[in-house]
Design an enzyme around this catalytic site. Structure first.
Site, PDB file in Angstrom:
ATOM      1  N   SER A 120       3.183  -4.740   7.585  1.00 38.35           N
ATOM      2  CA  SER A 120       4.570  -4.805   7.122  1.00 38.35           C
ATOM      3  C   SER A 120       4.793  -6.191   6.518  1.00 38.35           C
ATOM      4  O   SER A 120       3.862  -6.742   5.909  1.00 38.35           O
ATOM      5  CB  SER A 120       5.492  -4.511   8.309  1.00 38.35           C
TER       6      SER A 120
ATOM      7  N   HIS B  32       4.694  -0.675   5.106  1.00 41.83           N
ATOM      8  CA  HIS B  32       6.132  -0.479   4.934  1.00 41.83           C
ATOM      9  C   HIS B  32       6.484  -0.916   3.517  1.00 41.83           C
ATOM     10  O   HIS B  32       6.208  -2.040   3.125  1.00 41.83           O
ATOM     11  CB  HIS B  32       6.914  -1.306   5.953  1.00 41.83           C
TER      12      HIS B  32
ATOM     13  N   ASP C 281       6.627  -1.416  14.992  1.00 39.42           N
ATOM     14  CA  ASP C 281       5.888  -0.226  14.579  1.00 39.42           C
ATOM     15  C   ASP C 281       4.386  -0.495  14.720  1.00 39.42           C
ATOM     16  O   ASP C 281       3.918  -1.592  14.443  1.00 39.42           O
ATOM     17  CB  ASP C 281       6.230   0.108  13.113  1.00 39.42           C
TER      18      ASP C 281
END
Lengths: 275, 190
Positions: B11, B38, B131
């Site tokens: 991310s 992401h 995540d």
């Protein structure tokens, strides 16, 4: 096996559950996409104290619990005007081709949440074709509640941002009224919408011919065999030169009849049925 | 050759590492690499193209039910979750966001752990949310290899730290070490 408080089903436990559901409720869950269905069953079961797979079968004998699971297995489609570029083409290029038709028939199969229906209705109003269009919305679930068009403020803001990407001339707010301070899609938008119960998994026919089928991000939840038979059912219900719209992450490549379609908009996954 | 599935979750702060990894990979790299990053949901075009300038290996944004093949790099499509199935295909889904993310790294890690077990090499890089931690834990429990970027080396340490707080990964490495490890993995698993 329990990992991080989630009961992870083994393949055998999963098979036992789907066999039970088939026997008890006459629903064949094996036709749905394996990993997604398995994970959703596991997520659904988090609210219960699961010790072993026998407790799961005991739970599912309760019809109310099963019906909640069955509804939960039908995945939402995220947001209105998802993929604004697609709706821009739909509004500005595709609907334009129907301007001189007396009547337009659109089918939205397997609709379980409101987003795609509301988006379609707004696009039709923007194109001033709503008065001569009939939209058939079908689902395995009861879906009449989709006419209760209340939208949360968060959903509205996401939809508004997406809508701006369609470059429509009409103000997005014009499609809504305020009820108890929440945006609600205007009731008259639903006057040409027909709700029908229809199941691809049970291989039911439609016995109707449509000009446009909007089937975006719904076959993701089918296994490859069910994807094939669903597409064939749609093919048989689509007029010659009619349009099929699928999701940007979906493909017709694995389908035996893919050559009976031309892709007319590559970036929007819009296909036209050949003569 | 032993088959491996390399899955990299990243991310905020991981994009530069991904670019360097792509540059370091040899042309005939024998394992499929799956990138779950992401990314902005509305920016569809240009992303694969930008990554493709860094490597001769084919980069594919897979469609639903597409077959994963060795020697390609796959990138999880924007605004979908991506599952890895038993038959080496992917399934895409529009399910709810998880940890505010779609694609969710947890979903790809978790489904790959289940279907590919010890073949999976899961790598978790820099990021600003949690995540990936639970999914990486599943890879660990199913016998796969787990690699976490050293939080001190990560631009944003939240994501790798969340994994380390949950379990003890196989390796904790700097970005440079991770790139070196992945790009030479085929010398280990012959």
């Amino acid at each position: 096996m329990i990992i991080n408080n989630i009961y992870i089903l083994t393949r055998n436990e999963y098979l036992n559950i789907i066999n039970f559901i088939q026997r008890e409720y006459n629903i064949d869950i094996s036709k749905y996409s394996f990993s997604i269905t398995k994970r959703r069953i596991e997520e659904f079961l988090r609210q219960f104290d699961i010790k072993n797979s026998d407790t799961i079968i005991e739970l599912l004998k309760n019809k109310n619990i099963f019906e909640r699971l069955w509804e939960y297995l039908h995945v939402p489609t995220t947001e209105m005007f998802r993929d604004a570029s697609v709706w821009k083409i739909f509004q500005q290029k595709l609907l334009e081709k129907f301007e001189n038709n007396d009547f337009i028939k659109i089918w939205l199969p397997e609709v379980t949440t409101d987003d795609e229906l509301y988006t379609t209705l707004i696009a039709l109003y923007n194109s001033r074709l709503q008065h001569k269009t009939r939209i058939t919305v079908s689902s395995e679930l009861k879906n009449e509640k989709l006419t209760e068009a209340v939208i949360s403020e968060d959903e509205f803001q996401v939809a508004l941002r997406n809508y701006q990407g369609t470059k429509s001339n009409n103000n997005f707010h014009n499609h809504f009224i305020k009820k108890d301070n929440q945006p609600v899609l205007k009731t008259e938008y639903f006057s040409n919408v027909v709700f029908r119960k229809h199941s691809f998994a049970k291989d039911e026919r439609m016995n109707e011919v449509f000009d446009i089928v909007i089937f975006r991000n719904r076959m993701l939840y089918f296994n490859p065999q069910l994807q094939n038979s669903a597409l064939t059912t749609i093919y048989n219900s689509l007029a010659v030169k009619g349009y099929l719209i699928i999701g940007l992450g979906e493909t017709l490549n694995n389908w035996s009849l893919k050559n009976k379609f031309n892709q007319v908009h590559k970036d929007a996954n819009i296909f036209q049925k050949r003569k | 050759m032993a088959q491996k599935y390399i899955i990299v979750g990243g991310s905020a702060g991981s994009f530069q590492i991904i670019l360097e990894l792509l540059e370091a990979l040899p042309k005939n790299y024998p394992f499929p690499i799956f990138l779950v990053l992401h990314r902005l949901k509305n920016v569809r075009t240009g992303f694969v193209e930008a990554l493709s300038t860094k490597t001769k290996i084919k980069i594919i944004e897979p469609a639903d039910k597409e077959l994963i093949e060795a020697g390609n790099i796959y990138i999880a499509p924007a605004n979908y979750h991506t599952y890895l199935e038993f038959d080496n295909t992917v399934s895409l889904s529009t399910e709810e966001t998880i940890n505010h993310s779609r694609p969710s790294i947890d979903i790809t890690f978790g489904s790959a752990a289940y279907s590919q077990k010890e073949k999976v090499v899961g790598v978790l890089l820099s990021g600003a949310n949690k995540d990936g931690a639970e999914g990486l834990h599943r890879i660990h429990q199913m016998g796969g290899t787990t690699i976490v970027q050293n939080p001190n080396d990560a631009k944003i340490s939240t994501m790798p730290q969340a994994a380390i707080d949950l379990f003890e990964p196989t390796k904790i490495m700097t970005a440079k070490e991770i790139i070196n490890y992945i790009s030479k993995l085929h010398f280990i698993y012959v």
